[in-house]
Design a protein around this motif. Structure first.
Motif, PDB file in Angstrom:
ATOM      1  N   CYS A  75       0.840  -1.203   0.000  1.00  0.00           N
ATOM      2  CA  CYS A  75       0.000   0.000   0.000  1.00  0.00           C
ATOM      3  C   CYS A  75       0.877   1.256   0.000  1.00  0.00           C
ATOM      4  O   CYS A  75       0.603   2.222  -0.730  1.00  0.00           O
ATOM      5  N   GLU A  76       1.927   1.242   0.801  1.00  0.00           N
ATOM      6  CA  GLU A  76       2.784   2.424   0.920  1.00  0.00           C
ATOM      7  C   GLU A  76       3.527   2.701  -0.379  1.00  0.00           C
ATOM      8  O   GLU A  76       3.599   3.849  -0.834  1.00  0.00           O
ATOM      9  N   THR A  77       4.079   1.660  -0.997  1.00  0.00           N
ATOM     10  CA  THR A  77       4.820   1.873  -2.245  1.00  0.00           C
ATOM     11  C   THR A  77       3.876   2.262  -3.387  1.00  0.00           C
ATOM     12  O   THR A  77       4.218   3.105  -4.222  1.00  0.00           O
ATOM     13  N   THR A  78       2.674   1.666  -3.406  1.00  0.00           N
ATOM     14  CA  THR A  78       1.703   2.001  -4.454  1.00  0.00           C
ATOM     15  C   THR A  78       1.218   3.437  -4.295  1.00  0.00           C
ATOM     16  O   THR A  78       1.151   4.201  -5.265  1.00  0.00           O
ATOM     17  N   SER A  79       0.880   3.813  -3.072  1.00  0.00           N
ATOM     18  CA  SER A  79       0.387   5.164  -2.815  1.00  0.00           C
ATOM     19  C   SER A  79       1.441   6.211  -3.196  1.00  0.00           C
ATOM     20  O   SER A  79       1.113   7.272  -3.743  1.00  0.00           O
ATOM     21  N   ALA A  80       2.696   5.922  -2.918  1.00  0.00           N
ATOM     22  CA  ALA A  80       3.770   6.870  -3.223  1.00  0.00           C
ATOM     23  C   ALA A  80       3.911   7.113  -4.722  1.00  0.00           C
ATOM     24  O   ALA A  80       4.364   8.187  -5.147  1.00  0.00           O
ATOM     25  N   LYS A  81       3.519   6.146  -5.539  1.00  0.00           N
ATOM     26  CA  LYS A  81       3.663   6.270  -6.988  1.00  0.00           C
ATOM     27  C   LYS A  81       2.438   6.886  -7.657  1.00  0.00           C
ATOM     28  O   LYS A  81       2.504   7.259  -8.831  1.00  0.00           O
ATOM     29  N   LEU A  82       1.284   6.941  -6.954  1.00  0.00           N
ATOM     30  CA  LEU A  82       0.047   7.437  -7.557  1.00  0.00           C
ATOM     31  C   LEU A  82       0.005   8.957  -7.545  1.00  0.00           C
ATOM     32  O   LEU A  82       0.312   9.604  -6.546  1.00  0.00           O
ATOM     33  N   ALA A  83      -0.414   9.533  -8.671  1.00  0.00           N
ATOM     34  CA  ALA A  83      -0.565  10.990  -8.765  1.00  0.00           C
ATOM     35  C   ALA A  83      -1.969  11.431  -8.377  1.00  0.00           C
ATOM     36  O   ALA A  83      -2.151  12.518  -7.826  1.00  0.00           O
ATOM     37  N   GLY A  84      -2.972  10.613  -8.656  1.00  0.00           N
ATOM     38  CA  GLY A  84      -4.357  10.978  -8.382  1.00  0.00           C
ATOM     39  C   GLY A  84      -4.669  10.958  -6.890  1.00  0.00           C
ATOM     40  O   GLY A  84      -4.437   9.947  -6.219  1.00  0.00           O
ATOM     41  N   ALA A  85      -5.221  12.059  -6.360  1.00  0.00           N
ATOM     42  CA  ALA A  85      -5.497  12.157  -4.927  1.00  0.00           C
ATOM     43  C   ALA A  85      -6.544  11.142  -4.478  1.00  0.00           C
ATOM     44  O   ALA A  85      -6.419  10.550  -3.397  1.00  0.00           O
ATOM     45  N   GLU A  86      -7.574  10.904  -5.282  1.00  0.00           N
ATOM     46  CA  GLU A  86      -8.638   9.963  -4.884  1.00  0.00           C
ATOM     47  C   GLU A  86      -8.091   8.540  -4.788  1.00  0.00           C
ATOM     48  O   GLU A  86      -8.386   7.807  -3.837  1.00  0.00           O
ATOM     49  N   LEU A  87      -7.278   8.145  -5.762  1.00  0.00           N
ATOM     50  CA  LEU A  87      -6.691   6.809  -5.721  1.00  0.00           C
ATOM     51  C   LEU A  87      -5.757   6.670  -4.523  1.00  0.00           C
ATOM     52  O   LEU A  87      -5.755   5.636  -3.838  1.00  0.00           O
ATOM     53  N   ARG A  88      -4.958   7.714  -4.255  1.00  0.00           N
ATOM     54  CA  ARG A  88      -4.063   7.662  -3.095  1.00  0.00           C
ATOM     55  C   ARG A  88      -4.856   7.511  -1.805  1.00  0.00           C
ATOM     56  O   ARG A  88      -4.465   6.744  -0.907  1.00  0.00           O
ATOM     57  N   GLU A  89      -5.983   8.209  -1.694  1.00  0.00           N
ATOM     58  CA  GLU A  89      -6.799   8.138  -0.486  1.00  0.00           C
ATOM     59  C   GLU A  89      -7.398   6.741  -0.308  1.00  0.00           C
ATOM     60  O   GLU A  89      -7.455   6.212   0.798  1.00  0.00           O
ATOM     61  N   ARG A  90      -7.830   6.136  -1.400  1.00  0.00           N
ATOM     62  CA  ARG A  90      -8.409   4.791  -1.298  1.00  0.00           C
ATOM     63  C   ARG A  90      -7.365   3.774  -0.851  1.00  0.00           C
ATOM     64  O   ARG A  90      -7.641   2.917  -0.008  1.00  0.00           O
ATOM     65  N   VAL A  91      -6.168   3.872  -1.403  1.00  0.00           N
ATOM     66  CA  VAL A  91      -5.094   2.964  -0.994  1.00  0.00           C
ATOM     67  C   VAL A  91      -4.704   3.240   0.456  1.00  0.00           C
ATOM     68  O   VAL A  91      -4.454   2.306   1.235  1.00  0.00           O
ATOM     69  N   ALA A  92      -4.662   4.521   0.830  1.00  0.00           N
ATOM     70  CA  ALA A  92      -4.321   4.871   2.213  1.00  0.00           C
ATOM     71  C   ALA A  92      -5.354   4.333   3.191  1.00  0.00           C
ATOM     72  O   ALA A  92      -5.007   3.915   4.307  1.00  0.00           O
ATOM     73  N   GLN A  93      -6.641   4.287   2.795  1.00  0.00           N
ATOM     74  CA  GLN A  93      -7.680   3.757   3.669  1.00  0.00           C
ATOM     75  C   GLN A  93      -7.493   2.255   3.878  1.00  0.00           C
ATOM     76  O   GLN A  93      -7.677   1.740   4.982  1.00  0.00           O
ATOM     77  N   VAL A  94      -7.115   1.557   2.815  1.00  0.00           N
ATOM     78  CA  VAL A  94      -6.812   0.123   2.952  1.00  0.00           C
ATOM     79  C   VAL A  94      -5.655  -0.067   3.927  1.00  0.00           C
ATOM     80  O   VAL A  94      -5.694  -0.938   4.801  1.00  0.00           O
ATOM     81  N   ARG A  95      -4.629   0.751   3.767  1.00  0.00           N
ATOM     82  CA  ARG A  95      -3.474   0.676   4.669  1.00  0.00           C
ATOM     83  C   ARG A  95      -3.885   0.930   6.118  1.00  0.00           C
ATOM     84  O   ARG A  95      -3.456   0.216   7.041  1.00  0.00           O
ATOM     85  N   ALA A  96      -4.725   1.937   6.350  1.00  0.00           N
ATOM     86  CA  ALA A  96      -5.157   2.267   7.714  1.00  0.00           C
ATOM     87  C   ALA A  96      -5.976   1.137   8.320  1.00  0.00           C
ATOM     88  O   ALA A  96      -5.854   0.826   9.510  1.00  0.00           O
ATOM     89  N   ASP A  97      -6.814   0.504   7.517  1.00  0.00           N
ATOM     90  CA  ASP A  97      -7.668  -0.566   8.046  1.00  0.00           C
ATOM     91  C   ASP A  97      -6.879  -1.807   8.446  1.00  0.00           C
ATOM     92  O   ASP A  97      -7.344  -2.607   9.257  1.00  0.00           O
ATOM     93  N   LEU A  98      -5.692  -1.981   7.885  1.00  0.00           N
ATOM     94  CA  LEU A  98      -4.856  -3.098   8.298  1.00  0.00           C
ATOM     95  C   LEU A  98      -4.378  -2.925   9.735  1.00  0.00           C
ATOM     96  O   LEU A  98      -4.052  -3.903  10.407  1.00  0.00           O
TER      97      LEU A  98
END
Length: 609
Positions: A13-36
């Protein structure tokens, strides 16, 4: 220390989020990371008037959830850990937030101060240690278990289809019925499938088992029905357990006080037949003028214990099994069926919750995989499209789960069984479900707890032969990948048992001499593009092994029975190659290898001939 599935998904999640430019996609990946990192979310669902909210109170050990038809009955309510005990956060459908507090005695207020139609979800903070690992989500009752599609099911159960609403496990409370008919079974399976649930994260609870008026002791019938229900639903649920939710709630959430103990003691002094006659009609019991307990107290006893609870409490008092209010609460909890006898892994609500808590990291990781796969399919352009494609490639469910995510192998296979992408016979179905339900290797293999390491290794070896054959027969298909997942787990069990065991049988004894092979023929076969990577690796071991066990991929100095298991599996694998369009020299090499492996099996297996 080896990283677990949740740890590896956090990094992804962290490596994917760091590579994403879109804020919405980054937020969705970050939410998955937080739920873990968050507690496991367990939704409690059920039909209207099935006893769902009563069970929620028993789970919490507090009388928080309303059991009447108040406003909160129609709102998704999440009970989570919080040091500000009793704080209610009211999330609104327009994105706004309001706040309130529980009433004295830890009860939700009847009036939220907000139009219920505007409420998306309630979040109630409770300072309970148990909520540090598991969050309980009370959902509105449904009139049926039918779910036409995923959106409808999610809206019914979780209030919306947002990702952060997603439950990672579910307890579904079913009304007590005489039998599970085909309609109920198919509807239940449809519901769990639509909500992303399976036999690894769903517990079915058969509630209100005391409401059969024609049985003094409802438990023999209830246990038979639960066992039959499990057989019918075993690919959809972890377990089917019976419970008297009212008694569990009374015992755990608001235990009987001295006044109720005294009233029940007085009733225990009455003539047994006379009291039984009164309890046949609870209206008579509530209103009779000649009973020595005040009518108000009797109404309270019916409300909190009902007929069976009163009868079992009185019986315990007559037999001298309880002597005070605390002992009475313990007796009621035992008779509710909420807890298992001893430390049983299955058979009760408490065992089911313990199962979820033990496997919380795996269940959260399983949920994260599903959500990340959904994110990977999202529309995107440019570098974000490349990043999502790379994410999808790492999580492709039609490929074997990466070794790093090995802890999810059995869960993935069990889910595939429920979806029908892994088709098994009766023996292997039972084998897989045992592995999904239990943590102890002996119990996973159908052996008594505490079985010897040598017996565990032998049982896992025998099972691995079946799963290796299945994997080879379904090579390249989803079912073959999931069968190989199970095979890997069984091989790990064998290795662990041999490492932990003692004595000559476990240690393996004298190494067996290596088998001679035609190196040129094996090398030619290994270089063929028609040979899968796993089989090429097996051929490399055959050429490089310094003893028979390591030539077959078994641990060094493995016992003969273990060597036989590996040989049988390899024979099945290379038998598949003989039916492929290989050059004649390579096909003959494959046939020779099959014969060699089968000879090794017959010489090493105790029952070989």
């Amino acid at each position: 220390m080896t990283a677990g599935p949740a740890d590896l998904l956090r990094r992804l999640c962290e490596t994917t989020s760091a590579k994403l430019a879109g804020a919405e996609l980054r937020e969705r990946v970050a939410q998955v990371r937080a739920d873990l990192d968050a507690p496991l979310r367990v939704a409690v669902a059920g039909a209207v008037s099935s006893g769902k909210s009563t069970l929620v109170n028993a789970l919490l050990g507090l009388p928080v959830a309303p059991v009447d038809a108040g406003e909160c009955t129609f709102v998704v309510t999440q009970y989570e850990y919080g040091e500000d005990d009793g704080r209610i956060t009211i999330e609104l459908t327009d994105g706004g937030v309001a706040h309130s507090r529980l009433l004295p005695g830890h009860r939700l207020p009847a009036d939220l101060g907000v139009d219920v139609a505007r409420v998306r979800r309630l979040r109630v903070a409770l300072d309970l240690p148990s909520l540090r690992t598991v969050t309980i989500v009370d959902t509105p009752g449904m009139n049926t278990v039918t779910a036409a599609n995923e959106r409808a099911a999610r809206n019914m159960l979780f209030g919306s289809e947002d990702e952060d609403d997603r439950a990672q496990a579910m307890i579904y409370v079913l009304r007590y019925v005489q039998k599970f008919d085909d309609t109920t079974l198919s509807e239940f399976r449809g519901l769990t499938d639509a909500c992303g649930m399976s036999c690894v994260n769903t517990l079915a609870v058969l509630g209100q088992v005391d409401r059969r008026g024609d049985e003094d002791d409802p438990w023999p019938t209830a246990r038979r029905l639960a066992a039959k229900g499990y057989q019918d639903l075993r690919t959809s649920v972890f377990d089917v357990v019976p419970v008297i939710g009212l008694l569990a709630e009374t015992a755990r959430a608001c235990p009987p006080g001295a006044g109720e103990f005294e009233a029940l003691s007085t009733l225990a002094g009455l003539d047994e037949d006379d009291l039984e006659d009164y309890l046949l009609d609870l209206d008579d019991f509530r209103t009779a003028s000649d009973l020595p307990v005040p009518a108000g107290t009797r109404r309270l006893l019916v409300e909190r214990l009902h007929r069976y609870g009163i009868a079992t409490a009185v019986g315990a008092l007559r037999r001298g099994e309880v002597s005070d209010a605390a002992g009475l609460a313990a007796h009621l909890l035992e008779r509710s069926g909420y807890s298992s006898a001893g430390r049983a892994a299955t058979g009760s609500v408490a065992a089911g919750i313990a199962h979820f808590a033990r496997r919380a990291d795996h269940l959260k990781a399983l949920d994260a995989l599903t959500r990340l796969r959904r994110i990977a399919r999202s529309p995107a352009l440019g570098s974000d499209r490349s990043t999502l494609d790379a994410l999808a490639a790492q999580l492709d469910e039609n490929k074997p789960i990466a070794t790093a995510l090995g802890g999810l192998r059995i869960f993935a296979a069990a889910e595939a069984l429920g979806r029908g992408t892994l088709v098994l016979n009766e023996e292997m179905t039972a084998e897989l479900l045992r592995m999904a339900r239990h943590d102890d290797p002996a119990e996973q293999l159908g052996l008594p707890a505490g079985a010897a390491a040598a017996d565990i290794a032998a049982a896992a070896t025998a099972a691995s032969m079946r799963w290796r054959t299945l994997a080879m027969m379904n090579e390249g298909r989803a079912g073959g990948h999931r069968a190989r997942d199970v095979l890997t787990v069984l091989e790990d069990v064998v290795i662990a048992a041999l490492a932990d065991g003692s004595g000559p049988a476990a240690a393996g004894g004298t190494p067996l001499p290596p088998v001679r092979v035609d190196r040129a023929a094996v090398e030619a076969l290994r270089l063929s593009p028609m040979v899968p990577a796993d089989d090429r690796r097996a051929l490399e071991l055959l050429l490089s092994g310094t003893e028979l066990a390591t030539q077959l991929g078994a641990p060094p100095s493995a016992p003969r029975a273990e060597v036989a298991g590996y040989a049988a599996g390899l024979a099945a694998r290379f038998r598949v190659l003989t039916h492929r369009p290989l050059p004649i020299r390579q096909r003959r090499a494959a046939e020779t290898l099959c014969e060699a492996y089968e000879t090794i099996w017959s010489q090493c297996h105790p029952d070989g001939s």
